[in-house]
Design an enzyme around this catalytic site. Structure first.
Site, PDB file in Angstrom:
ATOM      1  N   GLY A 206       0.825  -1.210   0.000  1.00 39.72           N
ATOM      2  CA  GLY A 206       0.000   0.000   0.000  1.00 39.72           C
ATOM      3  C   GLY A 206       0.850   1.246   0.000  1.00 39.72           C
ATOM      4  N   ASN A 207       0.230   2.392   0.233  1.00 45.41           N
ATOM      5  CA  ASN A 207       0.990   3.639   0.299  1.00 45.41           C
ATOM      6  C   ASN A 207       0.367   4.560   1.347  1.00 45.41           C
ATOM      7  OD1 ASN A 207      -1.015   5.437  -1.039  1.00 45.41           O
ATOM      8  ND2 ASN A 207      -0.674   3.997  -2.722  1.00 45.41           N
ATOM      9  N   ARG A 208       0.987   5.702   1.558  1.00 44.51           N
ATOM     10  CA  ARG A 208       0.616   6.546   2.697  1.00 44.51           C
ATOM     11  C   ARG A 208      -0.410   7.628   2.360  1.00 44.51           C
ATOM     12  NH1 ARG A 208       5.641   8.947   5.271  1.00 44.51           N
ATOM     13  NH2 ARG A 208       4.078   9.554   6.783  1.00 44.51           N
TER      14      ARG A 208
END
Ligand code: C5P
Length: 421
Positions: A206-208
């Site tokens: 995933g990412n932030r």
């Protein structure tokens, strides 16, 4: 701020007590102004205790102070929640037959209506005409949420969550006097949040991305009258409530997001713009394990992940546009950290060219910059003929959303109207 909270006579009046609390907790001075029928739902002691102000409903109370004029003059904002069909009809007709309607007629500050009623009343041509007239006259009318109504029925007409009314009311107050575009009739697709690429049933890459910026853009566009489809991947913040103007579709992975954007574009003729705020994963695992990947307790080795490229959705939209498959104005977002050789602005300009989008918003990101924050610093880059024009925006994500909408509207040749107040 001094806020007059008008309360119409509907069952949703109890939610106005929570709205009052939200305002006072943030230090605002709230003068509650229920109509006489509102007091049949929630009584005077509640309003007086929560606000610290006495409650009046008629211009014949507190006559010596000419109360409606005094209250209207001192107010920075009037919020009416719930706004009944009858109350809105009275305001449209310029009536002043109780303290609240007389105060609204006198007020020069921003006035925000949050209607709540049964779907049939909301959809009645008379109510539609009145809402359109209120908007035409410069008032803000928040579309009701879709959901459970009084009794067992559900549909459009539910009072939005008090936090949503709070947000919209403060937004109306802060944009008072500003020239904002009127996006009525405009159809936009906005993507937001971060995609997740599954490794196995429990893990993902995933990412932030918090989703805050994309949600702010979708809400700002809907506030300005556009019909928005918000394609929402994973977010840190809770999803906004959907309404007639703001339809929300949840997705998880990049491929799902691509599919949703394609479906939202449909035959490509009716969408005016696509704003790709989502942080889309560039790679996904080549295969997704059907059961949880286990470690071997007797060995120290770790599995090697094999990744494959995800489609670049924005680039795909640019190519489809050049083939004449749609005519939407395309806005991309870029999160850059800068490098030894190139500044963030330089990287942004070359990305605008390489992606082929019509507009690119470049954010400088670092561990505590932009991601998840309410504040942002960005540069809007837009292609005009052979030139790239840039505009720096520093402020909240809501400020950037409004600025972006103003720029998009000017490229779509949409005029502006000045917000009341
Ligand atoms: O190339 P980069 O990932 O920096 O570009 C960011 C922009 O491209 C964003 O608007 C993002 O939504 C979009 N994007 C995309 N498909 C991808 C990766 C990014 O549409 N696979």
């Amino acid at each position: 701020m001094r806020i007059i909270l008008g309360i119409g006579g509907g069952i949703a009046a109890y939610k106005a007590a929570m709205l009052l609390r939200l305002f006072t907790e943030q230090g605002h001075d709230v003068v509650p102004m229920p109509t006489r029928s509102a007091l049949r739902f929630v009584g005077e002691p509640t309003w007086e205790a929560l606000s610290g102000h006495p409650v009046n409903t008629s211009v014949f109370e507190d006559v010596e102070s000419v109360n409606h004029v005094r209250q209207a003059e001192r107010a920075d904002l009037v919020v009416v929640a719930p706004a009944t069909a009858d109350l809105m009809a009275r305001v449209v007709g310029g009536r002043a037959d109780d303290l609240l309607s007389a105060t609204i007629l006198t007020a020069t500050c921003p006035v925000v209506f949050a209607p709540a009623m049964h779907t049939q009343m909301w959809e009645n041509p008379a109510t539609r005409r009145n809402v359109a007239q209120l908007r035409e006259d410069g008032y803000t009318v928040i579309d009701p949420a879709v959901g459970r109504l009084t009794g067992h029925d559900s549909g459009a007409g539910r009072l939005p969550d008090p936090r949503e009314i709070y947000r919209r009311a403060l937004a109306a107050a802060s944009s008072a006097g500003a020239a904002l575009p009127d996006l009525t009739g405009c159809r936009l697709v906005v993507t937001a949040g971060g995609t997740r690429e599954a490794l196995d049933p429990v893990r993902y890459l995933g990412n932030r991305s918090s989703g805050k910026q994309g949600i702010a853009i979708a809400q700002a566009a809907a506030d300005l009258g556009a019909s928005v489809e918000l394609i929402l991947a994973h977010t840190e913040v809770s999803a906004p409530e959907g309404s007639e103007k703001l339809r929300i579709r949840r997705v998880s992975s990049a491929l799902e997001l691509e599919n949703a954007v394609g479906e939202a574009l449909g035959d490509g003729r009716s969408v005016d713009g696509v704003i790709m705020t989502a942080a889309v994963a560039d790679f996904r695992p080549r295969s997704v394990a059907v059961s949880k990947i286990k470690k071997d307790p007797s060995a120290d080795d770790a599995p090697t992940l094999e990744l494959v490229r995800n489609p670049d959705i924005l680039r795909g939209l640019v190519e489809a546009k050049s083939r004449g498959e749609h005519g939407a104005f395309l806005v991309g977002f870029a999160a850059e950290t800068g490098s030894e050789d190139h500044t963030v602005a330089e990287l942004g300009e070359s990305k605008l060219v390489s992606k082929g989008a019509d507009m690119l918003v470049v954010n400088e990101v670092g561990t505590d910059l932009v991601f998840g924050q309410d504040q942002t610093a960005a540069t809007i880059l837009v292609r005009e003929a052979e030139e790239i024009r840039s505009e720096a925006v520093v402020g909240t994500k809501i400020d950037l959303a409004r600025r972006l909408m103003t720029r998009v509207a000017s490229h779509l040749n949409i005029g502006s109207r000045t917000a009341r107040g």
